[in-house]
Design a protein around this motif. Sequence first.
Motif, short mmCIF file in Angstrom:
data_model
loop_
_atom_site.label_atom_id
_atom_site.label_comp_id
_atom_site.label_asym_id
_atom_site.label_seq_id
_atom_site.Cartn_x
_atom_site.Cartn_y
_atom_site.Cartn_z
N GLY A 8 -26.12 15.20 12.15
CA GLY A 8 -26.17 13.83 10.65
C GLY A 8 -27.64 14.77 10.25
N PRO A 9 -27.54 13.95 8.29
CA PRO A 9 -28.63 14.06 8.11
C PRO A 9 -29.50 13.84 8.71
N PRO A 10 -30.99 13.91 7.01
CA PRO A 10 -32.29 13.48 7.99
C PRO A 10 -32.03 11.53 7.84
N GLY A 11 -32.59 11.03 8.63
CA GLY A 11 -33.08 9.98 8.31
C GLY A 11 -31.67 9.17 8.67
N THR A 12 -30.98 9.57 9.65
CA THR A 12 -29.56 8.25 9.96
C THR A 12 -30.09 7.94 11.54
N GLY A 13 -31.00 8.50 11.88
CA GLY A 13 -31.70 7.62 13.05
C GLY A 13 -31.14 8.29 14.31
N LYS A 14 -30.37 9.59 14.30
CA LYS A 14 -30.21 10.53 15.08
C LYS A 14 -31.25 10.81 16.70
N GLU A 20 -32.47 7.09 23.03
CA GLU A 20 -32.45 6.05 23.99
C GLU A 20 -30.94 5.80 24.69
N LEU A 21 -29.99 7.27 24.20
CA LEU A 21 -28.97 7.76 25.39
C LEU A 21 -29.32 8.09 26.21
N ILE A 22 -30.37 9.02 26.17
CA ILE A 22 -30.90 10.46 27.67
C ILE A 22 -31.94 8.96 28.91
N LYS A 23 -32.41 7.46 28.10
CA LYS A 23 -32.74 7.07 29.00
C LYS A 23 -31.30 6.60 30.43
N LYS A 24 -30.29 6.81 29.76
CA LYS A 24 -29.28 6.74 31.15
C LYS A 24 -29.46 7.71 32.49
N THR A 25 -29.31 8.12 33.70
CA THR A 25 -29.86 8.81 34.38
C THR A 25 -28.98 9.49 34.35
N LYS A 233 -30.87 -1.45 12.33
CA LYS A 233 -31.91 -1.26 13.19
C LYS A 233 -32.06 -1.54 14.94
N SER A 234 -30.30 -1.86 15.15
CA SER A 234 -29.10 -1.95 16.46
C SER A 234 -29.28 -0.63 17.00
N ILE A 235 -30.34 -0.11 17.40
CA ILE A 235 -29.64 0.99 18.18
C ILE A 235 -29.57 0.97 19.18
N LYS A 236 -30.04 0.17 19.88
CA LYS A 236 -28.94 -0.51 21.66
C LYS A 236 -27.70 -0.53 21.48
N LYS A 237 -27.17 -1.29 20.25
CA LYS A 237 -25.98 -1.21 20.17
C LYS A 237 -24.99 0.15 20.18
#
Length: 247
Positions: A8-14, A20-25, A233-237
């Motif tokens: 993705g382009p810069p600033g998209t929140g990648k 957040e995703l890699i917190k999952k084991t 800003k809802s990164i978790k969703k």
Amino acid sequence: MSYIEFIGPPGTGKSKIHQELIKKTDFYGGFNEDGLERAFLNDKIELKANHKFKRIYRFCPSSFKSFFDDKILQYYIGDICFTNFISEKPGYLEIIKDGLESVAVEKKKIINYLKHNAEKYQLGISTKLPNETLVLDEGFSQGSVSILWRENKRRFSLKKYFEVAPTPDKIIYINAPTDLCIERQRKRGNIIVDKNYGTPQELQKKHEKACNEVVNYLEKNGVEKIQIKNKNKSIKKKTDKIKKKLK
């Protein structure tokens, strides 16, 4: 499924969504997680470090480990990973050469970027556990984007590139409106598309065009796309949505 990349382009929140995703084991971030420590302590990569020094490192405070990782270990292990990667895929040196010849600007940055992509991949693949899926924030797909948006005339071959570079099983495409991406970059104090060879809007759109081209190419060649529009800003969703699609 053993390998996923974000694009993705810069600033998209990648990066935030990736973290957040890699917190999952079962999703492993490699270099962005504990890949260096795994490589150093568990002999996942052949290193010339004696066991006594490894024992000292194991029981050091986290502040020392962070300093040691940032200043020494990442370069030492990175060079070994790059050497191992090239021994398996010698054609990647030609890819770096092609990338260097294709871009009109920031040639040194391209060399470093493509080299680091190979290091991150090799580290991740070498240290991931059998039940884990390697998930790279910026991998080979984003590496091809970094070349395409710096071209003046189209020369770079995605076909040749992905004949050598490892192709992910799935690609997570994060996008957002152009102005919002630039505003996010401005707020974090690092406007990646603020260059002397184009306006931020022009270069952001070049980034977007390059991402679309790479994603379309990968889709046509059997890579599954998961697309996320990150307008708020809802990164978790957003992360929960990705997890459901990865099941």
